[in-house]
Design a protein around this motif. Structure first.
Motif, PDB file in Angstrom:
ATOM      1  N   PHE A 585       0.836  -1.209   0.000  1.00 46.30           N
ATOM      2  CA  PHE A 585       0.000   0.000   0.000  1.00 46.30           C
ATOM      3  C   PHE A 585       0.868   1.255   0.000  1.00 46.30           C
ATOM      4  CE2 PHE A 585      -1.645   3.333   2.862  1.00 46.30           C
ATOM      5  CZ  PHE A 585      -2.626   3.843   2.038  1.00 46.30           C
ATOM      6  N   PHE A 586       1.955   1.232   0.762  1.00 48.37           N
ATOM      7  CA  PHE A 586       2.811   2.422   0.840  1.00 48.37           C
ATOM      8  C   PHE A 586       3.525   2.673  -0.487  1.00 48.37           C
ATOM      9  CE2 PHE A 586       2.431   0.906   5.245  1.00 48.37           C
ATOM     10  CZ  PHE A 586       1.827   2.035   5.799  1.00 48.37           C
ATOM     11  N   GLU A 587       3.786   1.603  -1.235  1.00 47.61           N
ATOM     12  CA  GLU A 587       4.327   1.784  -2.583  1.00 47.61           C
ATOM     13  C   GLU A 587       3.282   2.427  -3.487  1.00 47.61           C
ATOM     14  OE1 GLU A 587       7.207   1.420  -3.885  1.00 47.61           O
ATOM     15  OE2 GLU A 587       8.306   0.463  -2.263  1.00 47.61           O
ATOM     16  N   TYR A 588       2.026   2.021  -3.313  1.00 50.17           N
ATOM     17  CA  TYR A 588       0.945   2.649  -4.081  1.00 50.17           C
ATOM     18  C   TYR A 588       0.936   4.153  -3.811  1.00 50.17           C
ATOM     19  CZ  TYR A 588      -3.785   3.725  -5.739  1.00 50.17           C
ATOM     20  OH  TYR A 588      -4.860   4.282  -6.386  1.00 50.17           O
ATOM     21  N   CYS A 589       1.055   4.529  -2.532  1.00 49.26           N
ATOM     22  CA  CYS A 589       1.043   5.953  -2.168  1.00 49.26           C
ATOM     23  C   CYS A 589       2.219   6.689  -2.797  1.00 49.26           C
ATOM     24  CB  CYS A 589       1.084   6.100  -0.647  1.00 49.26           C
ATOM     25  SG  CYS A 589      -0.357   5.450   0.197  1.00 49.26           S
TER      26      CYS A 589
END
Length: 605
Positions: A585-589
Motif C-alpha cells: 500500500f505504501f508503494e501505491y502511495c
C-alpha cells in the motif's frame, strides 16, 4: 564565532551571529564548533537563519538538534515554502508522514533524492508499526477479542488427530519445507501432515491449512459487523482494562454501513450523487484503491490518511451480483452518472447457475453465495454431506439440515445432484466475479493457483460500476497505471465498459498472472500498448516520470493490496498494513504521489 557556552541574551546578539555566519561560514566541518555545525546543518536543510536563531534563543544553545528542528518546524509549518528543501518537506507532509522523520530523512539523504527519502520514510513507518505491537500473543488477543478461550483448542483439534501420525520420511520433510516456504508456520504444516497423512499433495495440504484458518474464523464471513457480540474471557478483560488506560485511535475500528452499498448500487435504493472531497484530492489524475472491508483496527484510518484523507466507500458485491464481497474503495472519481455494465451480472444463485434449480432442496433458502474464497471444500466433506442426507430418505431432521446448511454456506457449495453438494469450479467463480469464461484457464496455472488468484481479485461488475463515470470523460481512450494487477480485474472492467485503453502499465509479481493479462489483451484485440513490470521496485520515481512523458501522463492509477495480510479469514498472517504483501500500500502511495506531482509539472510546462 560563538562557542557552545555562549549565552544568547539579546536580539542584537542573535542578529550578530546570523550576519557573522552569512559573511564568514566555517571553511570546513573540522573548523566549525559544535554550535556552528548545528547552525550550518539547519541552514543546509533549508531553514531560515531567523527561525534558527529564534529556536536557539527559545531552547538554549545546548538543546538537542531535533528539539531545535521541532521548534523551527512549528514556526514554518503554516507558512509558504521558502526554498526547495521546505517544499520537499511539505511534499512528504501532504502524504501523511511524520514531520520530524521527514526532516531527518531529508538531512540524511539530501533534498534531491526524493526516492531515497520516500523509501526511508516507508521503511520507518513499517518498522514503527511493528514496534507498536506489545507482543505477538497480546496482539492476537487484542485483534480477536470476540473469541472464547476454547477457540485455540478447537483449532488444534481441527488440525490434529491422535490416531493418525506421519513418519519422518524425506518426502514429508520436503513437504513440510514447501509449506513453510509458502508462508505457513511450521506448527501448522506439521499438524496438517499428521491430520491428512503423507500421501496427499502439497497443494491439498495448503488447502487444508487454509480451510482450518477459515473454520477458526468462519463467523466473520457471514455475520454483519453490527451482529458481533464480543465474548470476553477473564484474560481478555484484563487486556481490555489495560487498553482503556492508553486510548488510541486504533481502538475504534471503522464502522461499516448496513446495508453496505457505498454511494449507491444499481439494485438498491439510497443513491447519492454528490460528495465533498478534500481540495488536494481533486482529480484528474484519478486514483482507485481497493482493500478488504473487515480489516484490522486502524487500517482504514491509515489508508485514508495516506490518500489525502478521502473516506472509503464500502460496498458488498452481494448487492450487485450473486456472491458477497465486502470491500472498501478509496477513490476520487465522480459519483454522479454511474451505470451498470452490460450485460448485467446474474443477481441470484439460481440465475447464475440455473442447472442447480432441479436439485436445490426447499429447505436451503440461500439466494446469495458468500465471499469467493481462495480454497475449496474437500471431497471428504461433500461425501459426509451426502451420507448425512442419504440416512434420511425423506426430509432430513432439523439438526441435519442445520449442519448441511452451515457447511454449504461456509464453503459456497451448490447442489449438482440428489444429495450432492459440490464446491464451485474456477470457471463458475469467474462468472460470479465478472470475468470472461476461462479467463484464468491455461497459461500454466494450476487449479489451486486459479482459486487463489480469483479469491484475491476484483469483483469486476462492482469496479466497473464505479469506473463507468470515466467513459464520457475519456471518449478517445485512457492511460492507466495498474498496480498489483493480479489477473487484470481493472482492465477487464474498462474493456467491458468499452473505454479504450491507449496505454496500460501493469505491475504484477506473478508470472502466470502476467500471462493471463497478456492473453486477455491479445484475445480482446486491444489497440493500445501493454507494458508489464514484475516488481514494483522497477517502477522508480524516474521511471514513472519517463513513462509519463512518453505517453502523455496517466489518467487513472488503480490498484489494491493483496488480501493475505488483511482478510478476516486469515489469522495466521493477518498482520495489517505492515504485512509482507499489504505493505505494498505504501508503494501505491509513493507512486500515486509521483504521478500527481509530475502531472502538475507537465501542465505548467
Amino acid at each position: 564565532m560563538a562557542q557552545d557556552s555562549t549565552d544568547w541574551n539579546t536580539d542584537d546578539d542573535l542578529e550578530f551571529e546570523i550576519d557573522n555566519y552569512k559573511s564568514s561560514p566555517p571553511s570546513s566541518p573540522l573548523a566549525a564548533t559544535s554550535s556552528d555545525e548545528v547552525f550550518a546543518q539547519l541552514i543546509d536543510m533549508g531553514f531560515s537563519p531567523e527561525n534558527i536563531a529564534r529556536a536557539i534563543e527559545e531552547h538554549g544553545p545546548n538543546a538537542d538538534t531535533m528539539v531545535i528542528i521541532d521548534a523551527i518546524s512549528k514556526y514554518t509549518v503554516n507558512s509558504e515554502p521558502s526554498s526547495s528543501k521546505s517544499k520537499t518537506i511539505d511534499h512528504f507532509l501532504a502524504m501523511g508522514f511524520d514531520e520530524e522523520k521527514v526532516i531527518k530523512a531529508i538531512h540524511e539523504h539530501g533534498e534531491d533524492n526524493i526516492e531515497e527519502i520516500a523509501n526511508a520514510l516507508i521503511s520507518s513507518a513499517v518498522s514503527d508499526a511493528a514496534k507498536a505491537e506489545i507482543s505477538p500473543t497480546i496482539k492476537e488477543e487484542e485483534d480477536d477479542i470476540d473469541w472464547t478461550e476454547s477457540d485455540d483448542e478447537k483449532y488444534a483439534e481441527f488440525l490434529s488427530s491422535d490416531d493418525e501420525k506421519v513418519s519422518d520420511s524425506p518426502e514429508n520433510g520436503s513437504k513440510l519445507r514447501s509449506l513453510v516456504d509458502m508462508g505457513f508456520s511450521e506448527l501448522e504444516a506439521s499438524l496438517a501432515l499428521e491430520r491428512c497423512g503423507g500421501n496427499v499433495s502439497v497443494g491439498d495440504l495448503a488447502d487444508f491449512i487454509c480451510a482450518a484458518q477459515i473454520a477458526r474464523e468462519f463467523d466473520e464471513f457471514h455475520t454483519e459487523p453490527e451482529e458481533h457480540k464480543p465474548r470476553f474471557s477473564a484474560k481478555k478483560r484484563r487486556i481490555e482494562s489495560k487498553r482503556e488506560s492508553r486510548p488510541s485511535a486504533d481502538d475504534d475500528p471503522v464502522r461499516l454501513p448496513n446495508p453496505m452499498i457505498g454511494f449507491g448500487v444499481p439494485n438498491e435504493p439510497g443513491l447519492i450523487t454528490q460528495r465533498s472531497l478534500p481540495a488536494i484530492a481533486h482529480g484528474p489524475p484519478y486514483f482507485y484503491y481497493e482493500n478488504v472491508a473487515l480489516a484490522p483496527k486502524g487500517v482504514w484510518d491509515t489508508i485514508s490518511r495516506h490518500l489525502y484523507d478521502v473516506l472509503p466507500e464500502f460496498v458488498d458485491s452481494k448487492y450487485i451480483c450473486a456472491a458477497a464481497r465486502k470491500r472498501g474503495y478509496v477513490h476520487n472519481l465522480p459519483i454522479s452518472g454511474r451505470y451498470q455494465v452490460q450485460p448485467p451480472p446474474k443477481y441470484t444463485i439460481s440465475e447464475a447457475f440455473p442447472l442447480t434449480k432441479k436439485w436445490w432442496p426447499t429447505w436451503d433458502k440461500r439466494t446469495k453465495l458468500n465471499c469467493i474464497l481462495t480454497v475449496n471444500a474437500s471431497a471428504q466433506l461433500t461425501n459426509r454431506i451426502r451420507l448425512a442426507l442419504e440416512a434420511h430418505p425423506g426430509e432430513p431432521p432439523e439438526g441435519t439440515k442445520k449442519y448441511v446448511i452451515d457447511q454449504c454456506r461456509k464453503w459456497n457449495l451448490v447442489w449438482v445432484g440428489k444429495n450432492k453438494a459440490a464446491p464451485l469450479e474456477p470457471d463458475e467463480m469467474e462468472t460470479l466475479l465478472g470475468f470472461p469464461r476461462n479467463h484464468t484457464r491455461g497459461g500454466g496455472m494450476s487449479r489451486t493457483e486459479r482459486l487463489k488468484s480469483l479469491g484475491n481479485s476484483f469483483q469486476v461488475d462492482t469496479v466497473a460500476y464505479h469506473l463507468s463515470v470515466l467513459k464520457p470523460l475519456f471518449p478517445f481512450g485512457i492511460n492507466v497505471l495498474s498496480l498489483f494487477t493480479g489477473i487484470g480485474g481493472g482492465e477487464v472492467a474498462l474493456h467491458r465498459l468499452q473505454i479504450p485503453m491507449k496505454t496500460v502499465v501493469s505491475v504484477e509479481i506473478s508470472l502466470v498472472n502476467r500471462n493471463i493479462l497478456k492473453d486477455f489483451w491479445e484475445q480482446t484485440n486491444q489497440k493500445g500498448k501493454l507494458i508489464e513490470f514484475a516488481d514494483v521496485q522497477e517502477l522508480s520515481n524516474e521511471k514513472i516520470k519517463e513513462l509519463m512523458k512518453k505517453f502523455g501522463g496517466f489518467d487513472l492509477v488503480i490498484g489494491g493490496s493483496p488480501c493475505n495480510n488483511l482478510a478476516g479469514g486469515n489469522r495466521v498472517s493477518r498482520s495489517g498494513l505492515e504485512g509482507e504483501q499489504s505493505c505494498l500500500f505504501f508503494e501505491y502511495c509513493r507512486i500515486l504521489e509521483v504521478v500527481r506531482e509530475t502531472t502538475k509539472e507537465m501542465r505548467r510546462s
